[in-house]
Scaffold this motif. Structure first.
Motif, PDB file in Angstrom:
ATOM      1  N   SER A 154      11.903  11.245   5.394  1.00  0.00           N
ATOM      2  CA  SER A 154      10.743  11.217   4.505  1.00  0.00           C
ATOM      3  C   SER A 154       9.792  12.335   4.897  1.00  0.00           C
ATOM      4  O   SER A 154       9.741  12.747   6.058  1.00  0.00           O
ATOM      5  N   ALA A 160      11.444  11.657  -0.243  1.00  0.00           N
ATOM      6  CA  ALA A 160      12.279  10.960   0.736  1.00  0.00           C
ATOM      7  C   ALA A 160      13.675  10.815   0.161  1.00  0.00           C
ATOM      8  O   ALA A 160      13.852  10.686  -1.054  1.00  0.00           O
ATOM      9  N   CYS A 199       8.198   2.021   2.185  1.00  0.00           N
ATOM     10  CA  CYS A 199       7.495   3.308   2.233  1.00  0.00           C
ATOM     11  C   CYS A 199       5.994   3.118   2.104  1.00  0.00           C
ATOM     12  O   CYS A 199       5.521   2.282   1.325  1.00  0.00           O
TER      13      CYS A 199
END
Length: 279
Positions: A154, A160, A199
């Motif tokens: 990422s 990512a 994330c």
């Protein structure tokens, strides 16, 4: 500045820090004893020539660890603290958090702000990687999947992707919308069961759960800690999956009492942590 639990002893972990302003870094082996933390002695201490230590990571057998700071990576024997190898050539820019594989004691994956990822084998002199792959974006985080079949990278502007561990080919790109801000770095981590990637983006208040098979968003959660409207935004610093529950995550956010865009030293920079049940 750097933490890593040992793989085979859940009571012990490595803690890394910089001990002065000229670049001396120290890594200590710590032990959690009931309600107290006790240092079991300094494992390694050396002049790194940089003013920070980014990360430490042990291998699966807990006999080696790597410590990274700036563009330097050191391979250290955990038992003796002896530096076995010192590498300055892995990447052309900052290396952040290289990781050992989960099931292979000799494999390391690294990624850098230079926009590349590399696989290394400690059984070699590590002058050349097993492979080097161009990512197309500056990378800030990298890590193997729980099965070691792939790895996650990422980086900036919500970029990512997942890559095959055997040859570095891209497998799926995560479906994250560009923020059009190169300073907005996303950090991603695999869930415990490997089915999801969680994330967070540094200048957003959202936690996203992504499918590792398709790269699509499974769930998007806005983190709201009840701060008043005039307070600093609830920006997320990072997150970590629960090691036992694949649907629970710890999130670190900016303290709402801190003025926006203020500059802090490490000791002055406050943050708050929350446990988020995702599903």
């Amino acid at each position: 500045l750097a933490l890593n639990w040992l793989r085979r002893d859940a009571r012990r972990f490595l803690a890394g820090s910089c001990v002065d302003s000229v670049g001396s870094a120290r890594v200590a082996l710590m032990e959690a004893d009931d309600d107290t933390l006790q240092a079991r002695g300094v494992v390694s201490q050396a002049d790194w020539g940089v003013r920070w230590l980014n990360s430490v990571c042990t291998n699966m057998s807990d006999d080696l660890f790597i410590a990274a700071g700036g563009m330097t990576v050191k391979l250290v024997d955990l038992g003796s603290g002896r530096v076995l190898q010192e590498m300055h050539h892995w990447h052309q820019a900052l290396i952040n958090c290289p990781k050992f594989a989960n099931h292979h004691p000799s494999l390391i994956i690294s990624a850098s702000l230079d926009g590349s990822a590399c696989l290394w084998d400690v059984r070699t002199d590590m002058q050349q990687p097993a492979y080097r792959r161009t990512l197309g974006f500056p990378a800030c985080m990298v890590g193997f999947s729980p099965s070691d079949d792939e790895f996650l990278v990422s980086g900036n502007d919500n970029r990512a992707a997942l890559y095959s561990a055997c040859d570095g080919r891209i497998r799926v790109e995560l479906d994250l919308v560009s923020s059009r801000n190169d300073e907005n770095f996303v950090k991603g981590y695999y869930s415990t069961d490997g089915r999801y990637v969680v994330c967070t983006s540094r200048q957003e208040d959202k936690l996203r759960l992504m499918c590792t098979r398709t790269g699509s968003v499974v769930q998007e959660l806005v983190v709201d800690d009840g701060r008043p409207p005039h307070a600093a935004p609830c920006y997320l610093r990072t997150c970590r999956p629960d090691p036992f529950d694949p649907y629970s995550f710890a999130v670190l956010v900016d303290d709402w009492k801190s003025p926006e865009r203020a500059v802090y030293t490490v000791a002055q920079d406050p943050a708050l942590a929350y446990i988020i049940p995702a599903i």
